[in-house]
Structure formats: C-alpha cells, structure tokens
Design a protein around this motif. Sequence first.
Motif, mmCIF file in Angstrom:
data_model
loop_
_atom_site.group_PDB
_atom_site.id
_atom_site.type_symbol
_atom_site.label_atom_id
_atom_site.label_comp_id
_atom_site.label_asym_id
_atom_site.label_seq_id
_atom_site.Cartn_x
_atom_site.Cartn_y
_atom_site.Cartn_z
ATOM 1 N N SER A 19 0.259 6.462 -17.229
ATOM 2 C CA SER A 19 -0.642 6.720 -16.209
ATOM 3 C C SER A 19 -1.058 5.955 -15.232
ATOM 4 O O SER A 19 -0.815 5.712 -13.909
ATOM 5 C CB SER A 19 -2.127 7.600 -16.687
ATOM 6 N N VAL A 20 -1.703 4.517 -15.697
ATOM 7 C CA VAL A 20 -1.927 3.441 -15.008
ATOM 8 C C VAL A 20 -2.058 2.328 -15.806
ATOM 9 O O VAL A 20 -2.634 2.622 -17.041
ATOM 10 C CB VAL A 20 -2.850 3.713 -13.867
ATOM 11 N N HIS A 28 -9.452 4.058 -11.065
ATOM 12 C CA HIS A 28 -8.625 4.970 -11.108
ATOM 13 C C HIS A 28 -9.082 5.872 -10.061
ATOM 14 O O HIS A 28 -8.248 7.095 -9.439
ATOM 15 C CB HIS A 28 -9.081 6.243 -12.158
ATOM 16 N N GLU A 29 -10.235 5.447 -9.126
ATOM 17 C CA GLU A 29 -10.608 6.038 -7.730
ATOM 18 C C GLU A 29 -10.498 5.534 -6.821
ATOM 19 O O GLU A 29 -11.018 5.657 -5.512
ATOM 20 C CB GLU A 29 -12.127 6.409 -8.202
ATOM 21 N N THR A 30 -9.530 4.376 -6.912
ATOM 22 C CA THR A 30 -9.302 3.595 -5.321
ATOM 23 C C THR A 30 -8.047 3.988 -4.956
ATOM 24 O O THR A 30 -7.181 4.694 -5.685
ATOM 25 C CB THR A 30 -9.458 2.197 -5.860
ATOM 26 N N TRP A 31 -7.677 3.530 -4.029
ATOM 27 C CA TRP A 31 -6.302 3.747 -3.444
ATOM 28 C C TRP A 31 -5.287 3.155 -3.969
ATOM 29 O O TRP A 31 -3.819 3.381 -4.006
ATOM 30 C CB TRP A 31 -6.381 3.290 -1.806
ATOM 31 N N ARG A 32 -5.367 2.197 -4.983
ATOM 32 C CA ARG A 32 -4.564 1.530 -5.634
ATOM 33 C C ARG A 32 -3.799 2.318 -6.889
ATOM 34 O O ARG A 32 -2.848 1.976 -7.550
ATOM 35 C CB ARG A 32 -5.049 0.102 -6.444
ATOM 36 N N TYR A 33 -4.754 3.130 -7.073
ATOM 37 C CA TYR A 33 -4.296 4.106 -8.366
ATOM 38 C C TYR A 33 -3.077 4.584 -8.343
ATOM 39 O O TYR A 33 -2.129 4.589 -9.359
ATOM 40 C CB TYR A 33 -5.398 5.385 -8.514
ATOM 41 N N TYR A 34 -2.533 5.533 -7.341
ATOM 42 C CA TYR A 34 -1.210 6.166 -7.309
ATOM 43 C C TYR A 34 0.019 5.039 -7.257
ATOM 44 O O TYR A 34 0.951 5.390 -7.874
ATOM 45 C CB TYR A 34 -1.268 7.050 -6.172
ATOM 46 N N PRO A 35 -0.075 3.857 -6.614
ATOM 47 C CA PRO A 35 1.070 3.178 -6.580
ATOM 48 C C PRO A 35 0.956 2.553 -7.868
ATOM 49 O O PRO A 35 2.128 2.129 -8.272
ATOM 50 C CB PRO A 35 0.842 1.839 -5.453
ATOM 51 N N MET A 36 -0.014 2.200 -8.507
ATOM 52 C CA MET A 36 -0.091 1.603 -9.870
ATOM 53 C C MET A 36 0.356 2.665 -11.187
ATOM 54 O O MET A 36 1.262 2.201 -11.657
ATOM 55 C CB MET A 36 -1.424 0.917 -10.460
ATOM 56 N N HIS A 37 0.148 3.861 -10.812
ATOM 57 C CA HIS A 37 0.596 4.691 -11.361
ATOM 58 C C HIS A 37 2.283 4.990 -11.482
ATOM 59 O O HIS A 37 2.775 4.990 -12.604
ATOM 60 C CB HIS A 37 -0.010 6.198 -11.256
ATOM 61 N N LYS A 41 4.539 4.171 -14.722
ATOM 62 C CA LYS A 41 5.281 4.810 -15.577
ATOM 63 C C LYS A 41 6.765 4.502 -15.110
ATOM 64 O O LYS A 41 7.471 4.804 -16.281
ATOM 65 C CB LYS A 41 5.074 6.368 -14.913
ATOM 66 N N THR A 42 7.239 4.067 -14.148
ATOM 67 C CA THR A 42 8.684 3.589 -13.901
ATOM 68 C C THR A 42 8.996 2.806 -14.848
ATOM 69 O O THR A 42 9.877 2.631 -15.480
ATOM 70 C CB THR A 42 8.985 3.306 -12.354
ATOM 71 N N ILE A 43 8.216 1.358 -14.854
ATOM 72 C CA ILE A 43 8.417 0.372 -15.486
ATOM 73 C C ILE A 43 8.512 0.806 -17.239
ATOM 74 O O ILE A 43 9.462 0.505 -17.781
ATOM 75 C CB ILE A 43 7.307 -0.803 -15.574
ATOM 76 N N SER A 188 11.345 -7.325 -10.521
ATOM 77 C CA SER A 188 11.522 -7.867 -9.138
ATOM 78 C C SER A 188 11.321 -6.892 -8.018
ATOM 79 O O SER A 188 11.112 -7.191 -6.976
ATOM 80 C CB SER A 188 13.027 -8.465 -8.994
ATOM 81 N N PHE A 189 11.943 -5.807 -8.294
ATOM 82 C CA PHE A 189 11.932 -4.584 -7.139
ATOM 83 C C PHE A 189 10.633 -4.393 -6.827
ATOM 84 O O PHE A 189 10.007 -4.112 -5.739
ATOM 85 C CB PHE A 189 12.825 -3.474 -7.637
ATOM 86 N N PHE A 190 9.638 -3.991 -7.922
ATOM 87 C CA PHE A 190 8.255 -3.733 -7.742
ATOM 88 C C PHE A 190 7.466 -4.966 -7.073
ATOM 89 O O PHE A 190 6.427 -4.872 -6.220
ATOM 90 C CB PHE A 190 7.579 -3.361 -8.829
ATOM 91 N N LEU A 191 7.572 -6.252 -7.421
ATOM 92 C CA LEU A 191 6.958 -7.287 -6.904
ATOM 93 C C LEU A 191 7.220 -7.706 -5.726
ATOM 94 O O LEU A 191 6.455 -8.282 -4.973
ATOM 95 C CB LEU A 191 7.084 -8.328 -8.216
ATOM 96 N N LEU A 192 8.716 -7.910 -5.564
ATOM 97 C CA LEU A 192 9.454 -8.455 -4.206
ATOM 98 C C LEU A 192 9.375 -7.264 -3.118
ATOM 99 O O LEU A 192 9.779 -7.511 -1.833
ATOM 100 C CB LEU A 192 10.316 -9.068 -4.389
#
Length: 193
Positions: A19-20, A28-37, A41-43, A188-192
């Motif tokens: 989830s995150v 979980h209620e900020t704009w950062r939730y979905y990108p972090m989710h 999950k991908t990582i 690297s893909f996510f960070l850069l």
Amino acid sequence: PTRPLIEFTTSGMTHSWGSVFASSQKFHETWRYYPMHVMSKTIMTVAHAIFPMPDLMDSGTRSPSDVDQTMFENGGAEGGKQGKQYSLEKNFGEVEIFWKNKTIVIRAIGEDANAPPLLSASFSMDQLSGLEPTPGAINDIKSFQNRGGFMIDGNIIQGSESVCVNHRGTTSDGHFLIGVIAMTLVLSFFLLG
C-alpha cells in the motif's frame, strides 16, 4: 532430527508494503500517498519476482486434481496464492489447530472477509516436530551441502547440533547478483526518473 521453524509474519490492516511505505495515517491523506503507493508496490513486486528468497515457501502450481490434497505444506491451500508465499496486501494472520487430526493451518486473511485467504498452508504436527519431512524444505545438513549450500555460522556454537538454514536452501551467487543489479535499476528509475 530436523525440525522446521515456520515464521508467519503478517503486515497488519492499516498499511502494508503493497500500500505505502509510511505507516502514519495522516500521510495517507496527502498528495504523496498515490505516488508512494505505486513506488512501494512496484519495488516490492519486482523484488519478490527477481530475488531468489529461499526463505519463502514456494507452493509451485497445482493442478485441478490436487483439490482434494489434504496437506499444503508449501502454501496454496483453500484458494490461497500459488507460488512464492507472500502478500503485499493488507492482512492479518490466523493460526488454527486441529487437535483431532493433528494438523495446524496458517492463513493470511485480507480486507475482503468473503474472499479466500490470501495465503494458506497446513502442516502435520509430526512435520513440525521433525518426525516427518516437510516437502520442499531442507531436511538435513547433508542434503543442504549436496545442493551446494554452505553455512556462514556453522561453527559459532561449538558442539551444537542445531543449525538454522533457509527453507529451500541457499541461492546461487549469479542469481543473487542479477537481483541486486535489477533492484538497483528499479530504484534508480524511481529516484532519478
């Protein structure tokens, strides 16, 4: 005799690796939730796909004729997940003991109470006490060494007959190196990116 020690870890119902990363509910209620989710999950999905993880049970895949099988020592029982036994979903654990037929069932149950368990495995008490082998597991040190396994901590406790090894033994250095390189590329893909 060898005795398996089954570690059954669940994530909890508030958050999970799928989830995150952050556990704080206000995050979980900020704009950062979905990108972090998506990143979380991908990582974790990629990591579980490419790293060998011999400590995880692996049920393989079962044919429809296996439905009446009574023991699912490596997972996949009751409609649970096949393959590597992990779940990135929110879940809680359940251990059920059947004293009459001497079996223990472990389950990870997700948010949908009407769905089959996310993970489920069963063991006989004889398997857990070392009287019977557990399929897919390392059952003795000789078979572990025959598979190319080695123990880093083999001589730490002089005279000890106890040694802890991963469920499915060790992995090859090449497979581990491929996993490290692939995870470095994903991060690297996510960070850069």
